[in-house]
Scaffold this motif. Sequence first.
Motif, PDB file in Angstrom:
ATOM      1  N   VAL A  14      66.167  52.843 -69.322  1.00 43.99           N
ATOM      2  CA  VAL A  14      66.480  54.213 -69.733  1.00 43.99           C
ATOM      3  C   VAL A  14      67.837  54.577 -69.155  1.00 43.99           C
ATOM      4  CG1 VAL A  14      65.782  56.633 -69.655  1.00 43.99           C
ATOM      5  CG2 VAL A  14      64.034  54.835 -69.784  1.00 43.99           C
ATOM      6  N   GLU A  15      68.773  54.921 -69.996  1.00 39.52           N
ATOM      7  CA  GLU A  15      70.124  55.223 -69.532  1.00 39.52           C
ATOM      8  C   GLU A  15      70.188  56.564 -68.810  1.00 39.52           C
ATOM      9  OE1 GLU A  15      72.802  54.968 -72.791  1.00 39.52           O
ATOM     10  OE2 GLU A  15      72.687  52.776 -72.932  1.00 39.52           O
ATOM     11  N   ALA A  36      53.743  51.871 -66.911  1.00 39.74           N
ATOM     12  CA  ALA A  36      52.871  52.528 -67.881  1.00 39.74           C
ATOM     13  C   ALA A  36      53.630  53.545 -68.721  1.00 39.74           C
ATOM     14  CB  ALA A  36      51.701  53.201 -67.164  1.00 39.74           C
ATOM     15  N   ALA A  37      54.655  54.168 -68.145  1.00 37.13           N
ATOM     16  CA  ALA A  37      55.446  55.158 -68.877  1.00 37.13           C
ATOM     17  C   ALA A  37      56.218  54.526 -70.025  1.00 37.13           C
ATOM     18  CB  ALA A  37      56.420  55.858 -67.927  1.00 37.13           C
ATOM     19  N   LEU A  38      56.368  53.215 -69.985  1.00 39.26           N
ATOM     20  CA  LEU A  38      57.110  52.495 -71.022  1.00 39.26           C
ATOM     21  C   LEU A  38      56.201  51.619 -71.879  1.00 39.26           C
ATOM     22  CD1 LEU A  38      59.946  51.602 -68.553  1.00 39.26           C
ATOM     23  CD2 LEU A  38      60.251  53.076 -70.533  1.00 39.26           C
ATOM     24  N   ALA A  39      54.887  51.816 -71.739  1.00 35.84           N
ATOM     25  CA  ALA A  39      53.915  51.000 -72.472  1.00 35.84           C
ATOM     26  C   ALA A  39      53.753  51.495 -73.904  1.00 35.84           C
ATOM     27  CB  ALA A  39      52.575  51.012 -71.749  1.00 35.84           C
ATOM     28  N   ALA A  40      52.950  50.756 -74.663  1.00 35.07           N
ATOM     29  CA  ALA A  40      52.759  51.072 -76.078  1.00 35.07           C
ATOM     30  C   ALA A  40      51.789  52.215 -76.299  1.00 35.07           C
ATOM     31  CB  ALA A  40      52.259  49.828 -76.819  1.00 35.07           C
ATOM     32  N   PRO A  86      71.217  51.364 -62.309  1.00 34.06           N
ATOM     33  CA  PRO A  86      71.868  50.531 -63.319  1.00 34.06           C
ATOM     34  C   PRO A  86      70.888  50.085 -64.404  1.00 34.06           C
ATOM     35  CG  PRO A  86      71.542  49.290 -61.294  1.00 34.06           C
ATOM     36  CD  PRO A  86      71.159  50.696 -60.989  1.00 34.06           C
ATOM     37  N   THR A  87      71.363  50.051 -65.648  1.00 34.05           N
ATOM     38  CA  THR A  87      70.567  49.524 -66.744  1.00 34.05           C
ATOM     39  C   THR A  87      70.748  48.011 -66.818  1.00 34.05           C
ATOM     40  OG1 THR A  87      72.381  49.958 -68.269  1.00 34.05           O
ATOM     41  CG2 THR A  87      70.662  51.637 -68.106  1.00 34.05           C
ATOM     42  N   ALA A  88      69.728  47.351 -67.345  1.00 32.06           N
ATOM     43  CA  ALA A  88      69.778  45.894 -67.442  1.00 32.06           C
ATOM     44  C   ALA A  88      70.714  45.486 -68.574  1.00 32.06           C
ATOM     45  CB  ALA A  88      68.380  45.345 -67.684  1.00 32.06           C
ATOM     46  N   PRO A  89      71.725  44.675 -68.296  1.00 34.15           N
ATOM     47  CA  PRO A  89      72.671  44.268 -69.340  1.00 34.15           C
ATOM     48  C   PRO A  89      72.089  43.212 -70.271  1.00 34.15           C
ATOM     49  CG  PRO A  89      73.199  43.182 -67.285  1.00 34.15           C
ATOM     50  CD  PRO A  89      72.071  44.131 -66.975  1.00 34.15           C
ATOM     51  N   ALA A  90      70.972  42.590 -69.856  1.00 35.85           N
ATOM     52  CA  ALA A  90      70.339  41.526 -70.627  1.00 35.85           C
ATOM     53  C   ALA A  90      68.976  41.284 -70.013  1.00 35.85           C
ATOM     54  CB  ALA A  90      71.202  40.258 -70.572  1.00 35.85           C
ATOM     55  N   LEU A 129      59.241  58.946 -75.836  1.00 35.36           N
ATOM     56  CA  LEU A 129      60.630  58.526 -75.802  1.00 35.36           C
ATOM     57  C   LEU A 129      61.295  59.139 -74.575  1.00 35.36           C
ATOM     58  CD1 LEU A 129      62.893  57.000 -77.310  1.00 35.36           C
ATOM     59  CD2 LEU A 129      63.440  59.172 -78.452  1.00 35.36           C
ATOM     60  N   LEU A 130      61.855  58.302 -73.716  1.00 36.30           N
ATOM     61  CA  LEU A 130      62.399  58.782 -72.451  1.00 36.30           C
ATOM     62  C   LEU A 130      63.897  59.059 -72.549  1.00 36.30           C
ATOM     63  CD1 LEU A 130      60.632  56.437 -69.862  1.00 36.30           C
ATOM     64  CD2 LEU A 130      59.900  58.653 -70.728  1.00 36.30           C
ATOM     65  N   GLY A 131      64.308  60.066 -71.791  1.00 37.30           N
ATOM     66  CA  GLY A 131      65.726  60.380 -71.659  1.00 37.30           C
ATOM     67  C   GLY A 131      66.123  60.347 -70.200  1.00 37.30           C
TER      68      GLY A 131
END
Length: 455
Positions: A409-410, A334-338, A24-28, A384-386
């Motif tokens: 990531v959806e 880390a995969a979502l870091a800057a 599940p993705t975070a709704p908020a 950019l992740l898919g």
Amino acid sequence: MSTTPLPPRSAEPATAPSGAWPAPTAPAPIRATVRVPGSKSETNRALVLAALATGPSTITNGLDARDTRLMRDGLRTLGVDVDDSGDSWRVTPPAGFTGGGTVDCGLAGTVMRFLPPLAVLADAPVAFDGDQQAYARPMGPLLDGLTALGARVSGDALPFTVTGGADLTGGLVTIDASTSSQYVSGLLLIGARLAEGLDLRHAGGDLPSRPHIAMTVAMLRARGVEVDDSETDRWVVRPGTIAPLDVTVEPDLSNAAPFLAAAALTGGSVSVPHWPAESNQPGIVLPHILQQFGADITYEDDGALTVTGTDEIDSIEIDLRDASELTPVVAAIAALAADTSHIHGVGHIRGHETDRLAAIATELEGLGVRVKVTDDGLVIHPRLLGGGTWHTYADHRMAQAGALIGLVVEDVVVDDVACTDKTMPEFVPLWTAMLAEAAGESAAEIAADPDSAPQ
């Protein structure tokens, strides 16, 4: 902040759904308090030490998961009486360990490395088997250590049989524990029961997960065992008795990792109650790691740890040798870091539940990240992740990492979230309830109607 409680304990603990699980993705931004079950590492050490003691012991807040059920069943095979029918467990040691049976190790490193030493004290041969994935897990140094004590061992990996003998007096044993600190802990646990005690030495590469050895030593000392660890890579255990001790197990700090990381990734705030001020669990370093990623850390007056996310995930360079079980979750962040992150000191996790370095690299690259596997770790270049299928390789830590990425990531589908039963059967109910709170639903509402959970 609302509270996400543990599901009620029962004879049959909560289990994750089998088959593919859409993360599940975070709704908020996630804001919740999550009560984490007891430490697996502490629970299984407490069970073994209770079995070796001179009288009964009671274990409170012990983790009820596959790894600890396998440990309890393995001890029963050796003649130990384990009453786990209530919230606290009563362990009564036998007059003598019994052999002649087969211990199912599953995929539990603590079972396959802590119970063979007990088997040398048994009155007949003891066979050990496990899941097919466990056959690839390294065992040779531990079994070499048992052979040095005078035991007879058939094979150098699962399945194998251990036969003890009356001439197991103890003394000097030298092993190479560079592939697992559990070899050291397993031998230390029986040291006091040997007539001459144990003089255990590590000779080889860098020793991983030293906090787990420190945990073993501290738990031995709490039961009156004399252990001299003043010399690096040497542990001298004096012969003697192991006193019974009633204990309350700490929360599992490593299993708290994906929940606290969820706050960092979503810009929310997650608290874990009863966070210890000091601990020998490797997960005690988790607040420092999340702070390096850019999260804010607060130690509350009531003993809770709160992690609050900020606007950006910073890249990090980190040595996880002493907390390598955190690698999958750290890699997911880390995969979502800057920018590019470097993880060092974890070459030995190639021999964990799966080759974790290869598994992490394969799954992150499948979602679009560029990853380089090094001799001792990973270099992670965010992209950019898919969405896509996240394979777990029957590894609970990989499943947690996939769920974490799925927050932001959806269309991430975890192929086997049920493998979290290994150390945290409550993972999916707790995760779902945490997200329900973020969506404004109560934990009671989501428990009554799981299909209403965010997807």
